[in-house]
Design an enzyme around this catalytic site. Structure first.
Site, PDB file in Angstrom:
ATOM      1  N   GLN A  29      -4.935  -1.360   9.341  1.00 12.76           N
ATOM      2  CA  GLN A  29      -4.765  -2.867   8.858  1.00 12.76           C
ATOM      3  C   GLN A  29      -5.207  -3.977   9.701  1.00 12.76           C
ATOM      4  O   GLN A  29      -4.890  -3.648  10.875  1.00 12.76           O
ATOM      5  CB  GLN A  29      -3.176  -3.007   8.520  1.00 12.76           C
ATOM      6  N   LYS A  64       0.822  -1.284   0.157  1.00  5.75           N
ATOM      7  CA  LYS A  64       0.115   0.005  -0.012  1.00  5.75           C
ATOM      8  C   LYS A  64       0.831   1.216  -0.061  1.00  5.75           C
ATOM      9  O   LYS A  64       0.586   2.194  -0.872  1.00  5.75           O
ATOM     10  CB  LYS A  64      -0.959   0.018   1.198  1.00  5.75           C
ATOM     11  N   ASP A 105     -11.006   2.461   3.388  1.00  3.50           N
ATOM     12  CA  ASP A 105     -11.247   1.279   3.460  1.00  3.50           C
ATOM     13  C   ASP A 105     -12.747   0.832   3.105  1.00  3.50           C
ATOM     14  O   ASP A 105     -13.181  -0.146   2.724  1.00  3.50           O
ATOM     15  CB  ASP A 105     -10.944   0.424   4.800  1.00  3.50           C
TER      16      ASP A 105
HETATM   17  N1  GUN Z   1      -6.834  -7.030   6.033  1.00  2.23           N
HETATM   18  C1  GUN Z   1      -7.163  -7.861   5.124  1.00  2.23           C
HETATM   19  N2  GUN Z   1      -7.585  -7.285   3.979  1.00  2.23           N
HETATM   20  C2  GUN Z   1      -7.528  -5.907   4.369  1.00  2.23           C
HETATM   21  C3  GUN Z   1      -8.295  -4.618   3.656  1.00  2.23           C
HETATM   22  O1  GUN Z   1      -8.681  -4.541   2.689  1.00  2.23           O
HETATM   23  N3  GUN Z   1      -7.948  -3.312   4.509  1.00  2.23           N
HETATM   24  C4  GUN Z   1      -7.482  -3.490   5.844  1.00  2.23           C
HETATM   25  N4  GUN Z   1      -7.482  -2.647   6.433  1.00  2.23           N
HETATM   26  N5  GUN Z   1      -7.195  -4.640   6.260  1.00  2.23           N
HETATM   27  C5  GUN Z   1      -7.002  -5.718   5.748  1.00  2.23           C
END
Ligand code: GUN
Length: 285
Positions: free
Chosen positions: A98, A54, A121
């Site tokens: 996350q 990211k 998100d």
């Molecule tokens: N953990 C697994 N997939 C995701 C996601 O798309 N966003 C976040 N914040 N955590 C995750």
């Protein structure tokens, strides 16, 4: 028949290039660079890989990425305080926490602390509710990315049978809402479904997000269908594999996403898009 591959890496690169161009235009107009805060608590190895991807995508897309790597021992109160300060921070347009969080932190409480206009998100109940009510604002990245892949192959879900395997908050549920919004006839399969085979066999568009390699067998796939594999599993030999038996499914499907290089890059590209759009809706000093 051999399915055509849906190249998520290439499609994501197009999105990131487009975003970069828009950021450059903003800077030329004297606006500030859109900013994304990425918070990770603890050192879950899979999360560390996702977070690194990211942050790298932010650099590729011209976005400012602000890292908050917190120790596992961080308390819920400390995390709430950080989110509240980022909610007030004028340089931050998007806040990403996350997941999963350590056991001692309540995930839903944390998600609800994020300002919904910075919830890039798309996990806040406000944003999930907007999608459910057919007025989406910020959309969950993985399902949003899957809609872009489906659009890319030029097959409309309208009137087609769309089967989602997996009913998680992050993928399966919002995926069903997106497909419904696109006019699909949607079936969601989950841990209590029992036999998946008849559902998979009737799917014109199949999205699988379970986290179990081989849960969908190749011979179940409907000939000519679109198969989107959201799974990301580490096989015994260390290779990344999806949830669908790729070699078997490829012989029957019309289009299929590879793992890696399918949905994963699109999730990250949609996070960039959400951050840019969240920034466009803010005051730029
Ligand atoms: N953990 C697994 N997939 C995701 C996601 O798309 N966003 C976040 N914040 N955590 C995750």
């Amino acid at each position: 028949m051999t399915a055509q591959l849906i190249d998520g890496t290439a499609i994501a690169a197009e999105f990131k290039a487009e975003i970069r161009g828009q950021v450059e235009e903003m800077l030329a107009r004297g606006l500030r660079r859109p900013g994304l805060a990425v918070i990770m608590v603890g050192d879950n190895p899979a999360s560390a890989v996702y977070v690194r991807n990211k942050r790298k995508a932010c650099a590729e897309s011209g976005l400012l990425s602000v890292a908050h790597d917190l120790p596992y021992s961080t308390t819920q109160g400390e995390l709430v305080q950080l989110i509240e300060s980022l909610n007030r921070d004028a340089a931050i347009d998007g806040i990403l926490v996350q997941l999963p969080l350590p056991q001692h932190i309540e995930q839903s409480l944390i998600i609800e602390k994020i300002d919904p206009t910075k919830d890039v998100d798309g996990f806040h109940p406000f944003n999930v509710g907007r999608l459910a009510l057919r007025v989406p604002l910020i959309r969950p990245c993985t399902p949003y990315g899957v809609t872009k892949l489906i659009e890319h192959v030029g097959i409309s879900p309208k009137g087609r049978h769309c089967v989602v395997v997996g009913a998680s908050n992050i993928v399966g549920r919002p995926m069903a809402l997106e497909l419904l919004l696109m006019g699909g006839t949607v079936t969601v399969c989950h841990r209590f479904t029992g036999d998946l085979e008849p559902y998979v066999m009737s799917a014109d568009i199949l999205v699988v997000a379970v986290g179990r390699p081989g849960i969908v067998r190749g011979e179940w796939v409907k000939p000519g269908s679109v198969v989107i594999d959201v799974g990301m599993n580490r096989a015994a030999d260390g290779k990344l594999v999806g949830d669908v038996d790729f070699d078997g499914a490829r012989k029957r499907a019309g289009w299929i996403t590879p793992v890696p290089g399918g949905v994963g890059p699109m999730t990250v590209a949609m996070l960039m898009k959400n951050t840019l759009e969240a920034s466009a809706g803010r005051v730029h000093a």
